[in-house]
Design an enzyme around this catalytic site. Structure first.
Site, PDB file in Angstrom:
ATOM      1  N   GLU A  81     -16.948   3.115  40.721  1.00 56.54           N
ATOM      2  CA  GLU A  81     -15.900   2.308  41.328  1.00 56.54           C
ATOM      3  C   GLU A  81     -14.500   2.691  40.864  1.00 56.54           C
ATOM      4  O   GLU A  81     -13.508   2.263  41.457  1.00 56.54           O
ATOM      5  CB  GLU A  81     -16.158   0.824  41.042  1.00 56.54           C
ATOM      6  CG  GLU A  81     -17.366   0.284  41.810  1.00 56.54           C
ATOM      7  CD  GLU A  81     -17.733  -1.142  41.439  1.00 56.54           C
ATOM      8  OE1 GLU A  81     -17.217  -1.639  40.408  1.00 56.54           O
ATOM      9  OE2 GLU A  81     -18.528  -1.751  42.166  1.00 56.54           O
ATOM     10  N   GLU A 112     -36.445   6.233  28.798  1.00 59.59           N
ATOM     11  CA  GLU A 112     -35.539   5.667  27.796  1.00 59.59           C
ATOM     12  C   GLU A 112     -36.002   5.924  26.367  1.00 59.59           C
ATOM     13  O   GLU A 112     -35.241   5.735  25.423  1.00 59.59           O
ATOM     14  CB  GLU A 112     -35.381   4.166  28.006  1.00 59.59           C
ATOM     15  CG  GLU A 112     -36.616   3.344  27.671  1.00 59.59           C
ATOM     16  CD  GLU A 112     -36.355   1.859  27.809  1.00 59.59           C
ATOM     17  OE1 GLU A 112     -36.508   1.151  26.788  1.00 59.59           O
ATOM     18  OE2 GLU A 112     -35.990   1.393  28.899  1.00 59.59           O
TER      19      GLU A 112
END
Length: 273
Positions: A81, A112
């Site tokens: 963004e 992860e």
């Protein structure tokens, strides 16, 4: 072995499946209202992180986020963004997620847990001490994030983190840790809820404050925003109408000619001088 992570502690609510809809929503909302209060307690830590990131970006560095699952996705959202909002290049704020871009939509099992993977991902972007890396992890224990921050430390790259437990390994690997303690989740261990909300709030604060300090906002307006859709063209047109008392058609034409609001402002200021 007892798990001392607050984010994994039992919910304060029992028998969720027996609650009616209004009770579920009211109780979730009650928990959510505690999140901004938790964030406010971490403002001194956030301030230190903002100033450190600003210094790097001001001198030509980049900001990287590393995370897994919800935390990784939040970093990618924030990074993605920044270009349309502040007019910076896509290579200034970069979000990396355990398991690669495929993990944005679909969980990559075990990704992860790879302690070395984050540094490998950062190395593909030629990470250097000019840059800054923020690890995002609700638990503060994610191996992908911990390993990445440790490797950054070993290579002279400054680091920060956004975690939701205290005294976590990831905070220990961070030069500028931010610890927002959000407490037990409504659904035990579901850190996409309060912890995720807290991380999103901190990310909003981080990049917004940094970009303002970098001069990417004028007054309270996104003068560098990209004109990527009709709504943003209309917003930019209104900005120019208000700034210079222009008619709609003239303001819109100038906006499209110079590419963004800043371009028109720069032209007008040069003309005045």
């Amino acid at each position: 072995m007892k798990d001392n992570r607050i984010t994994e502690s039992d919910s304060k609510y029992n028998d969720l499946e027996k609650m009616d809809t209004i009770s579920l929503l009211t109780n979730i909302n009650t928990e959510d209202q505690s999140v901004p209060i938790s964030v406010s307690k971490a403002i001194p830590q956030i301030q230190a992180l903002v100033d450190a990131v600003f210094e790097k970006l001001q001198n030509g560095g980049r900001l990287f986020y590393i995370g897994s699952g919800t935390s990784g996705r939040l970093g990618i959202v924030d990074a993605s963004e920044c270009p349309p909002t502040f007019g910076v290049g896509h290579d200034i704020v970069i979000g990396l997620i355990a398991g690669g871009d495929g993990a944005i939509r679909k969980a990559q099992e075990g990704a992860e847990d790879n302690f070395e993977a984050a540094w490998n991902d950062l190395a593909k972007h030629n990470i250097s001490p000019k840059d800054f890396v923020v690890g995002i992890s609700a638990s503060g224990t994610t191996p992908y994030v911990a390993g990445g921050l440790k490797a950054c430390h070993d290579h002279g790259v400054k680091t920060g983190c956004i975690v939701c437990n205290t005294a976590s390994p990831i905070a220990g690997f961070s030069d500028y840790p931010v610890e927002v303690v959000t407490g037990p989740e409504f659904v035990t261990g579901s850190t996409r809820m309060k912890a995720g909300t807290a991380q999103k709030l901190v990310l909003n604060m981080l990049t917004t404050a940094v970009m303002i300090k970098l001069g990417r906002i004028k007054d309270n307006k996104m003068v560098d925003m990209m004109l990527t859709n009709k709504k943003l063209v209309e917003r930019g047109t209104r900005m120019l109408m208000n700034l210079y008392n222009l008619e709609y058609d003239i303001a819109r034409e100038a906006l499209l000619k110079y590419g963004n609001v800043r371009g028109v402002i720069d032209f007008m200021e040069k003309r005045e001088h």
